[in-house]
Scaffold this motif. Structure first.
Motif, PDB file in Angstrom:
ATOM      1  N   ASN A  18      18.442 -45.612 -54.999  1.00  0.00           N
ATOM      2  CA  ASN A  18      18.115 -47.031 -55.149  1.00  0.00           C
ATOM      3  C   ASN A  18      16.845 -47.242 -55.979  1.00  0.00           C
ATOM      4  O   ASN A  18      16.782 -48.136 -56.833  1.00  0.00           O
ATOM      5  N   LEU A  19      15.839 -46.387 -55.731  1.00  0.00           N
ATOM      6  CA  LEU A  19      14.624 -46.451 -56.548  1.00  0.00           C
ATOM      7  C   LEU A  19      14.943 -46.156 -58.011  1.00  0.00           C
ATOM      8  O   LEU A  19      14.429 -46.807 -58.926  1.00  0.00           O
ATOM      9  N   SER A  20      15.796 -45.163 -58.222  1.00  0.00           N
ATOM     10  CA  SER A  20      16.208 -44.797 -59.578  1.00  0.00           C
ATOM     11  C   SER A  20      16.882 -45.967 -60.278  1.00  0.00           C
ATOM     12  O   SER A  20      16.611 -46.254 -61.457  1.00  0.00           O
ATOM     13  N   SER A  53       8.091 -52.701 -54.289  1.00  0.00           N
ATOM     14  CA  SER A  53       6.794 -52.372 -53.694  1.00  0.00           C
ATOM     15  C   SER A  53       6.541 -50.867 -53.725  1.00  0.00           C
ATOM     16  O   SER A  53       5.422 -50.420 -54.019  1.00  0.00           O
ATOM     17  N   ALA A  54       7.577 -50.080 -53.424  1.00  0.00           N
ATOM     18  CA  ALA A  54       7.436 -48.620 -53.456  1.00  0.00           C
ATOM     19  C   ALA A  54       7.137 -48.131 -54.869  1.00  0.00           C
ATOM     20  O   ALA A  54       6.279 -47.252 -55.070  1.00  0.00           O
ATOM     21  N   LEU A  55       7.814 -48.686 -55.859  1.00  0.00           N
ATOM     22  CA  LEU A  55       7.573 -48.286 -57.245  1.00  0.00           C
ATOM     23  C   LEU A  55       6.195 -48.743 -57.719  1.00  0.00           C
ATOM     24  O   LEU A  55       5.548 -48.049 -58.523  1.00  0.00           O
ATOM     25  N   THR A  56       5.733 -49.874 -57.208  1.00  0.00           N
ATOM     26  CA  THR A  56       4.398 -50.357 -57.551  1.00  0.00           C
ATOM     27  C   THR A  56       3.328 -49.434 -56.988  1.00  0.00           C
ATOM     28  O   THR A  56       2.331 -49.122 -57.656  1.00  0.00           O
ATOM     29  N   GLU A  57       3.526 -48.983 -55.755  1.00  0.00           N
ATOM     30  CA  GLU A  57       2.582 -48.047 -55.147  1.00  0.00           C
ATOM     31  C   GLU A  57       2.468 -46.756 -55.947  1.00  0.00           C
ATOM     32  O   GLU A  57       1.397 -46.142 -56.021  1.00  0.00           O
ATOM     33  N   LYS A  58       3.571 -46.353 -56.564  1.00  0.00           N
ATOM     34  CA  LYS A  58       3.574 -45.132 -57.371  1.00  0.00           C
ATOM     35  C   LYS A  58       3.105 -45.395 -58.801  1.00  0.00           C
ATOM     36  O   LYS A  58       3.126 -44.492 -59.644  1.00  0.00           O
ATOM     37  N   GLN A  59       2.719 -46.633 -59.078  1.00  0.00           N
ATOM     38  CA  GLN A  59       2.246 -47.059 -60.407  1.00  0.00           C
ATOM     39  C   GLN A  59       3.313 -46.890 -61.483  1.00  0.00           C
ATOM     40  O   GLN A  59       3.003 -46.701 -62.660  1.00  0.00           O
ATOM     41  N   LEU A  60       4.563 -46.995 -61.099  1.00  0.00           N
ATOM     42  CA  LEU A  60       5.656 -46.895 -62.068  1.00  0.00           C
ATOM     43  C   LEU A  60       6.057 -48.255 -62.614  1.00  0.00           C
ATOM     44  O   LEU A  60       6.616 -48.346 -63.712  1.00  0.00           O
TER      45      LEU A  60
END
Length: 386
Positions: A18-20, A53-60
């Motif tokens: 899903n992140l992908s 939010s998860a992708l933002t935390e990873k700075q992606l």
């Protein structure tokens, strides 16, 4: 009740997928609003919010406020791929070596082209790349992170092993390609054929965006390579060597080719002959653009017409074999499209069996192969952002 290890792995695997999906969307099609991501992904709003939010935390990715409009209701934030997450892209050729810094979203931060005194060896190319990257240090230090190196090579490259089988114009044979570059730059390196990567880049960001069936040809100082997209997927072949369209026979008994035959497209349609007709030695595609945009001499016009005629022979074959909707021409072939594109399109449609194909110049210009090489280097991140 505690989940079994298998269930945990399954949940993590689904989350990674899903992140992908979300990261790939904003990388290839962004910036996109959260509401648009919800529509395209089929996820509900809360799921999209959690993934963003998860992708933002990873700075992606970054989120920004939308432009103020007249719509009623709370506006949806805009999600953008973070161009500060970048890779190095390298394109060795017989007359020059080009290095780019490319961020997520296909953003080219910097492109440096250095001409070489002669055809570079693999060792020369690695050393020159190291020197260019050292000069790019101010650009690199301003980024969030540099993930790896993508190499676009004019030759047969086994993407799985990182070895070059043969790059005939460069004289590189049966050599480890990714190892030397990776060690010199202290980054993981991947490599593939330059034209195949150009085809990938044009399909994602350029002239073939949204086209499921296309043929791509790139012309550089090294020669002509190709890529085929059919049914929305790249044709790569059993060992990754598919798409060597430059070795299509267009003039039996013509100029000798590096492959051992005579009269291949790669041997007949050449950048240096077009420049030579103008009295130039070197200068690359930029010089040819200038020559063709001015009032070209009779010698230049004659050579351009000869090459267009032979190019049309090959394109007719490709239309009959692959039945593409679109043919995209990059590199110096794109310059020929700008010079006599309508003429080329008319001949191809008149002489092919089905016709009704569009011939279009590549949209990404001199950044084309760098964007393609970067896409290769981004693949592991896009597949597994977690």
């Amino acid at each position: 009740m505690r989940s079994s290890p298998g269930a945990t792995n399954g949940t993590e695997g689904l989350r990674t997928q899903n992140l992908s999906q979300i990261l790939t969307m904003v990388h290839r099609h962004g910036p996109l609003s959260r509401s648009e991501l919800t529509r395209r992904s089929g996820f509900n709003r809360s799921t999209v919010g959690a993934l963003v939010s998860a992708l933002t935390e990873k700075q992606l990715v970054h989120e920004t406020d939308p432009a103020v409009g007249g719509r009623v209701g709370r506006p949806s934030p805009i999600v953008r791929a973070n161009p500060g997450v970048a890779v190095l892209a390298v394109n060795p050729d017989i007359d020059a070596l080009t290095v780019g810094v490319v961020g997520l979203g296909g953003h080219v931060h910097r492109r440096v082209r250095r001409e070489t005194r002669g055809v570079p060896s693999l060792e020369d190319a690695v050393e020159l790349t190291r020197d260019i990257v050292a000069d790019l240090r101010p650009v690199l230090t301003g980024l969030d992170r540099v993930l790896g190196v993508g190499i676009a090579l004019p030759g047969l490259v086994n993407a799985g092993t990182g070895r070059v089988l043969v790059a005939p114009h460069l004289g590189w044979r049966d050599a480890d390609l990714t190892g030397p570059f990776g060690r010199a730059l202290e980054l993981p390196a991947v490599a593939a054929n330059d034209a195949a990567l150009g085809s990938l880049a044009e399909s994602i960001f350029g002239a073939a965006l949204g086209v499921d069936d296309a043929v791509y040809l790139n012309g550089s100082a090294s020669g002509i390579g190709g890529g085929i997209v059919t049914g929305g997927a790249q044709l790569v072949g059993s060992r990754g060597y598919g798409g060597e369209l430059g070795h299509t026979l267009v003039s039996p008994g013509g100029f000798p080719c590096h492959c051992g035959r005579s009269g291949c497209l790669d041997a007949e349609v050449r950048l240096e002959r077009l420049l030579g007709a103008a009295g130039l030695e070197g200068g690359g595609i930029e010089a040819l653009e200038q020559v063709l945009s001015d009032e070209p001499s009779a010698a230049v016009q004659a050579e351009a017409e000869r090459q267009l005629e032979l190019l049309a022979v090959a394109l007719v074959d490709f239309v009959n074999i692959f039945d593409p909707e679109l043919i995209v021409l990059g590199g110096f072939l794109g310059s020929l499209v700008a010079f006599r594109g309508d003429q080329l399109t008319d001949v191809v449609n008149a002489q092919s069996l089905a016709g009704r194909v569009e011939v279009r110049r590549a949209a990404l210009g001199p950044e084309l192969l760098l964007v393609g090489a970067a896409e290769l280097a981004f693949q592991s991140l896009l597949a597994s952002p977690s």
